[in-house]
Scaffold this active site. Structure first.
Site, PDB file in Angstrom:
ATOM      1  N   SER A 259       0.840  -1.192   0.000  1.00 46.77           N
ATOM      2  CA  SER A 259       0.000   0.000   0.000  1.00 46.77           C
ATOM      3  C   SER A 259       0.886   1.257   0.000  1.00 46.77           C
ATOM      4  O   SER A 259       1.643   1.459  -0.940  1.00 46.77           O
ATOM      5  CB  SER A 259      -0.957  -0.037   1.190  1.00 46.77           C
ATOM      6  OG  SER A 259      -1.929   0.980   1.117  1.00 46.77           O
ATOM      7  N   ASP A 354      -9.118   0.642  -7.752  1.00 46.62           N
ATOM      8  CA  ASP A 354      -8.569   1.193  -6.511  1.00 46.62           C
ATOM      9  C   ASP A 354      -9.049   2.629  -6.327  1.00 46.62           C
ATOM     10  O   ASP A 354      -8.815   3.486  -7.180  1.00 46.62           O
ATOM     11  CB  ASP A 354      -7.036   1.145  -6.570  1.00 46.62           C
ATOM     12  CG  ASP A 354      -6.374   1.499  -5.245  1.00 46.62           C
ATOM     13  OD1 ASP A 354      -7.042   2.077  -4.370  1.00 46.62           O
ATOM     14  OD2 ASP A 354      -5.184   1.190  -5.095  1.00 46.62           O
ATOM     15  N   HIS A 382      -8.358  -1.555  -3.895  1.00 39.86           N
ATOM     16  CA  HIS A 382      -6.991  -1.339  -3.429  1.00 39.86           C
ATOM     17  C   HIS A 382      -6.291  -2.645  -3.086  1.00 39.86           C
ATOM     18  O   HIS A 382      -6.823  -3.475  -2.371  1.00 39.86           O
ATOM     19  CB  HIS A 382      -7.019  -0.431  -2.205  1.00 39.86           C
ATOM     20  CG  HIS A 382      -5.679   0.003  -1.730  1.00 39.86           C
ATOM     21  ND1 HIS A 382      -4.760   0.628  -2.551  1.00 39.86           N
ATOM     22  CD2 HIS A 382      -5.085  -0.091  -0.510  1.00 39.86           C
ATOM     23  CE1 HIS A 382      -3.670   0.908  -1.856  1.00 39.86           C
ATOM     24  NE2 HIS A 382      -3.834   0.473  -0.622  1.00 39.86           N
TER      25      HIS A 382
END
Length: 409
Positions: A259, A354, A382
């Site tokens: 991330s 995302d 995501h």
């Protein structure tokens, strides 16, 4: 810019927004029941009474002490049960309960702990300190163990922290006569060192070691969050220390950024290209995620809470408005020219839909610097879970253990 690839979802307010009740009933209860992000390692039995309390008392602000306090009694009870089991010699059962307690504490300090926070003034910092403690109780009972190591930040500047706290797990066979490949795991905005149990299990099962380090501006990182070059110094200090460990095969080190950590995995693929055989940027931002238009709507998307405020602090800004106005010019890996340089092998992974960082942030990189590899998943958000994980492991096998048979994860 032109319409975003996520289409009309860009302008949509997602249904979990607005209250803890909506978040739990439309999103998190399902994730908790399936033990998937952010409830990986957790048990829904621990969380149902907590969210019943939050909903009943109309506690909706995750940054409030009232939110965090709701979790602490459950975590404390789980730890006490685990202590009793440990004293009775029931190591596996104790480890399981310690781990569950750590997950409760994880959600209590969600979504962000600043390196500048202190226990005297921040209950989320208190919860994070407790999470680390109980998590290490669990990992001390694993085979092989996962442990904390504190190393000098020998590349740090005088105003930065002088120590780096990392987690280390090596397979039992690792030795000076049998050094093993290593994954350098770069954590995210809300996922820190104690939040990667399953990844370490998968890594160890492949005969590799793992070093877990937090990214600048989060948790215990000593790196200056406002300095775009501080991660370069951070990873240099870590890699230099790794080089002194005879159990680690420094000719086979790969980074894996998760991330927000994907941003740093991309940067490291350029700055540290001669020290890494590869880098996985998993759910990464690179340029467009700091675009003013994107930032104007990102809080409406899939992230459970407001994300621009912790992003602003994570990047060293004193206000969210200042972050939105200035961050792209200062930190973009494209605008600053970082990506116009050669890179080591770099794998980009994400979901096409995302809503945290746009898929455009992967696509734009193919027009800069050296060749890239990518796998993007239609209809997924995501990180591209769950389909992205097998791809990540298969790719890591190709760079860390190219002559070994593929292992199913």
């Amino acid at each position: 810019m032109a319409p975003w690839m996520m289409g009309e979802k860009f302008n949509t307010v997602y249904p979990h927004k607005g209250s803890v009740k909506a978040l739990w009933e439309t999103k998190w209860k399902f994730c908790c029941d399936k033990a998937i992000y952010p409830f990986h390692d957790g048990d829904i039995k621990d969380f149902e009474p907590i969210f019943e309390k939050l909903i009943k008392e109309n506690i909706n602000d995750a940054s409030s002490e009232a939110y965090t306090k709701a979790f602490l009694p459950i975590a404390e009870n789980l730890e006490k049960q685990a202590d009793a089991l440990h004293q009775d010699g029931k190591r596996d059962a104790a480890s399981d309960l310690y781990r569950r307690a750590a997950v409760v504490l994880r959600i209590s300090r969600f979504p962000y702990v600043s390196p500048a926070s202190r226990p005297e003034t921040s209950l989320k910092r208190v919860a994070f300190e407790r999470q680390k403690k109980v998590y290490l109780k669990a990992t001390a009972l694993w085979q092989p163990v996962l442990k904390e190591v504190v190393i000098p930040h020998e590349q740090g500047l005088s105003h930065e922290g002088q120590e780096i706290s990392l987690y280390l797990r090596l397979p039992e066979e690792a030795s000076a006569s049998h050094p093993v490949p290593v994954v350098l795991l770069m954590t995210g905005l809300d996922g820190y060192r104690p939040d990667n149990s399953q990844r370490t299990h998968e890594i160890i099962a492949r005969g590799w070691g793992v070093v877990i380090v937090e990214i600048p501006g989060t948790a215990d990182s000593p790196a200056d969050p406002a300095d775009p070059e501080s991660p370069d110094r951070l990873w240099t200090s870590v890699l230099n220390w790794m080089k002194t460990q005879p159990e680690m095969d420094m000719s086979h080190v790969a980074a894996w950024g998760l991330s927000a950590g994907g941003f740093y995995a991309i940067r490291a693929s350029v700055i540290h290209r001669h020290r890494l055989v590869g880098s996985v940027a998993h759910g990464p931002g690179s340029h467009h995620f700091l675009n003013k238009e994107w930032l104007s709507r990102v809080n409406d998307h899939e992230y459970p809470f407001t994300i621009t405020d912790p992003w602003a602090e994570k990047y060293g800004y004193s206000s969210t408005e200042e972050f939105i106005e200035n961050a792209q010019k200062k930190f973009s890996l494209v605008e600053t020219g970082v990506m116009d340089n050669p890179n080591c092998r770099l794998l980009l992974l994400n979901g096409v839909d995302d809503g945290v960082v746009p898929i455009e942030d992967c696509h734009v990189l193919f027009n800069h610097g050296g060749p890239k590899e990518g796998r993007f998943f239609e209809g997924l958000v995501h990180m591209g879970y769950p389909h992205s994980l097998p791809v990540a492991y298969q790719w890591l096998e190709s760079v860390l253990s190219p002559n070994q048979p593929e292992l199913k994860n």
